[in-house]
Design a protein around this motif. Structure first.
Motif, short mmCIF file in Angstrom:
data_model
loop_
_atom_site.label_atom_id
_atom_site.label_comp_id
_atom_site.label_asym_id
_atom_site.label_seq_id
_atom_site.Cartn_x
_atom_site.Cartn_y
_atom_site.Cartn_z
N ARG A 91 30.97 29.49 47.46
CA ARG A 91 30.39 30.17 48.66
C ARG A 91 30.77 31.81 48.39
N TYR A 92 32.16 31.90 47.71
CA TYR A 92 32.46 33.43 47.36
C TYR A 92 32.34 33.85 45.86
N ILE A 93 32.02 34.91 45.51
CA ILE A 93 31.88 35.23 44.26
C ILE A 93 32.71 36.38 43.89
N ILE A 94 33.73 36.48 42.85
CA ILE A 94 34.68 37.63 42.30
C ILE A 94 34.04 37.82 40.90
N MET A 95 33.46 39.16 40.72
CA MET A 95 32.77 39.64 39.57
C MET A 95 33.81 40.43 38.89
N GLY A 96 33.94 40.42 37.54
CA GLY A 96 34.71 41.17 36.53
C GLY A 96 34.35 41.40 35.24
N ASP A 97 34.56 42.46 34.76
CA ASP A 97 34.09 42.73 33.14
C ASP A 97 34.80 41.88 32.38
N ALA A 98 34.10 41.31 31.22
CA ALA A 98 34.86 40.68 30.22
C ALA A 98 35.66 41.08 29.11
N ASP A 99 36.01 42.55 29.34
CA ASP A 99 36.50 43.00 28.44
C ASP A 99 38.25 43.24 28.45
N ASP A 100 38.80 42.46 29.46
CA ASP A 100 40.10 42.28 29.47
C ASP A 100 40.58 43.61 30.17
N SER A 101 39.83 44.09 30.76
CA SER A 101 40.43 45.49 31.39
C SER A 101 40.91 45.01 32.94
N TYR A 102 40.42 44.17 33.68
CA TYR A 102 40.89 43.56 34.74
C TYR A 102 41.71 42.03 34.61
N ASP A 103 42.59 42.21 35.49
CA ASP A 103 43.69 41.15 35.22
C ASP A 103 43.01 39.81 36.13
N PHE A 104 42.29 39.00 35.63
CA PHE A 104 41.75 37.67 36.56
C PHE A 104 42.81 36.70 36.86
N THR A 105 44.30 37.11 36.74
CA THR A 105 45.09 36.29 37.21
C THR A 105 45.57 36.74 38.80
N ALA A 106 45.26 37.93 39.06
CA ALA A 106 45.66 38.52 40.26
C ALA A 106 44.52 38.93 40.93
N LEU A 107 43.93 37.76 41.82
CA LEU A 107 42.87 37.73 42.46
C LEU A 107 43.19 37.27 43.87
N ASP A 108 44.40 37.02 44.20
CA ASP A 108 44.74 36.79 45.55
C ASP A 108 44.22 37.48 46.71
N GLY A 109 44.50 38.73 46.42
CA GLY A 109 43.88 39.74 47.48
C GLY A 109 42.57 39.78 47.78
N PHE A 110 41.75 39.41 46.78
CA PHE A 110 40.45 39.32 47.15
C PHE A 110 39.88 37.96 47.75
N VAL A 111 40.50 36.94 47.48
CA VAL A 111 40.36 35.58 48.12
C VAL A 111 40.86 35.63 49.46
N GLU A 112 41.92 36.19 49.82
CA GLU A 112 42.39 36.52 51.22
C GLU A 112 41.42 37.33 51.96
N LYS A 113 40.90 38.17 51.76
CA LYS A 113 39.97 39.20 52.37
C LYS A 113 38.70 38.42 52.64
N LEU A 114 38.27 37.62 51.60
CA LEU A 114 37.03 37.15 51.63
C LEU A 114 37.11 35.70 52.73
N ARG A 115 38.23 35.13 52.69
CA ARG A 115 38.54 34.06 53.62
C ARG A 115 38.70 34.63 55.23
N GLU A 116 39.05 35.93 55.33
CA GLU A 116 39.32 36.67 56.46
C GLU A 116 38.01 36.71 57.11
N GLY A 117 36.84 36.80 56.54
CA GLY A 117 35.44 37.23 56.89
C GLY A 117 34.77 38.27 56.28
N TYR A 118 35.17 38.89 55.33
CA TYR A 118 34.45 40.08 54.75
C TYR A 118 33.66 39.81 53.77
N ASP A 119 32.49 40.45 53.95
CA ASP A 119 31.18 40.16 53.12
C ASP A 119 31.37 40.89 51.74
N LEU A 120 32.12 41.82 51.43
CA LEU A 120 32.24 42.58 50.44
C LEU A 120 33.60 43.23 50.29
#
Length: 398
Positions: A91-120
């Motif tokens: 239902r939700y998608i989180i996109m990120g580059d595959a060059d290890d410049s972003y920490d994919f273990t720290a996505l809690d803030g994104f999931v929290e905001k998406l669950r709150e109803g934000y579209d982007l």
């Protein structure tokens, strides 16, 4: 689709999506981090690698580490992401580059905001932190701030980092935007269209680290920067055409009106009929740009490229080809009267030599009115032609 498969897809809440083109050096660690996040946070999800034609074995690495590989034939950052978005089961998608410049273990803030109803939910690297060597100075102090600033100015977007590659969104909401740009400008298109369609947008701080690749990045600073800027301009007829047109028109009219009364001298520099001629040219260009603004906005709205606006609805409601032709004909006739006046002045001198500084103050404004009048007449017909799209038409008086 079988019932079992449908139930399986409905259970997936989050898809973590990574575009990929020859990312063998860093792909494994990115997929592992993403899977670790899903397990740690107990989010039912999947990891998708949208492969854009890798030749370094990235596909097998992704599959070996538990990601689902989606093969995207059309080349480009935007094309890869669109292919992955369409294939995502979450239902939700989180996109990120595959060059290890972003920490994919720290996505809690994104999931929290998406669950709150934000579209982007946009990441913001300037709030979260940019580690030494993670972003070239040209991008950090010029490219990203300038382009993000332009985007905020043009579209009143709440996003402070238009080009952050880490962002989350509601899949259905983003699909309704009909995103289509194939290249790096896809990042801007998503934010701009989400803003224009009044989606709920927020941002969370994100940390940017130096990527783990030994090869240069796919990004080309000047080429991709221009593509972003071009997209922002093309999606804002107001700033591309209307505002410059109003400024030119105002300058031209004021200067022409002042010089029609006589020459003026400022700091020993005299402005006379030559300046007046250029002022007339500026006036005509201003009118042309204002017409371009209306035409481009109208076309984009009627073609479904942009959502409709109150200003366009008012124009469609109140404007008619007949009104435009009448206004243009009035300007044309005023210019014609001025031309006849100039001709009469010449006749009074037996069609002999005249003082240019006197006659040109009549002929220049007169010819300007003639040109603007003709512009207005034919622009009105062009407006009517564009309005025929989708059977809209312009209002008819009667």
């Amino acid at each position: 689709m079988s019932l079992a498969r449908q139930l399986f897809q409905e259970e997936i809440e989050l898809t973590i999506l990574m575009p990929c083109l020859n990312e063998a050096e860093t792909l494994a660690i990115c997929v592992d981090k993403a899977r670790s996040f899903l397990e740690k946070s107990r989010v039912v999800g999947e990891v998708i690698v949208a492969d854009n034609g890798s030749t370094d074995g990235s596909q097998s690495i992704a599959e070996k580490h538990g990601a689902r590989v989606v093969h995207v034939e059309n080349r480009g950052y935007g094309s890869a992401l669109l292919g992955g978005i369409n294939a995502a089961r979450g239902r939700y998608i989180i996109m990120g580059d595959a060059d290890d410049s972003y920490d994919f273990t720290a996505l809690d803030g994104f999931v929290e905001k998406l669950r709150e109803g934000y579209d982007l939910v946009m990441g913001n690297r300037f709030k979260g932190g940019i580690k030494p060597g993670a972003m070239p100075p040209l991008h950090r102090y010029l490219g990203n701030p300038v382009l993000s600033g332009i985007g905020r100015l043009f579209f009143k977007s709440p996003a402070g980092d238009f080009h952050c590659g880490l962002r989350g969104f509601n899949k259905d909401s983003i699909l309704r935007l009909s995103l289509e740009t194939p290249g790096m400008e896809f990042a801007s298109e998503m934010v701009v269209k989400a803003t224009l369609h009044q989606l709920n947008i927020t941002e969370v701080p994100s940390t940017l680290s130096p990527d783990g690749r030994s090869r240069p990045p796919h990004l080309r600073s000047w080429r991709d920067g221009w593509r972003h800027l071009k997209f922002l301009l093309m999606y804002s007829p107001r700033w591309l055409f209307l505002i410059p047109g109003i400024i030119l028109f105002a300058i031209g009219v004021i200067c022409t009106a002042i010089l029609a009364l006589g020459s003026i001298t400022i700091s020993k520099v005299t402005f006379d009929i030559n300046t007046m001629l250029y002022a007339a040219m500026v006036t005509i260009l201003g009118v042309e740009l204002m017409c371009f603004s209306i035409f481009s906005k109208l076309y984009c709205v009627l073609a479904g490229i942009m959502p409709t606006t109150n200003s366009i609805n008012r124009i469609l409601r109140k404007f008619s080809v007949e009104k435009g032709v009448l206004a243009g004909a009035t300007l044309f006739l005023l210019g014609l009267v001025g031309s006849v006046w100039a001709l009469a002045a010449w006749g009074a001198e037996s069609f002999g030599n005249l003082i240019p500084g006197t006659v040109m103050r009549i002929t220049i404004p007169s010819l300007t009115l003639v040109i603007v009048g003709v512009q207005t007449i034919f622009s009105s017909f062009l407006f009517g032609v564009i309005s025929l799209k989708k059977g809209t038409g312009t209002r008819q008086d009667g």
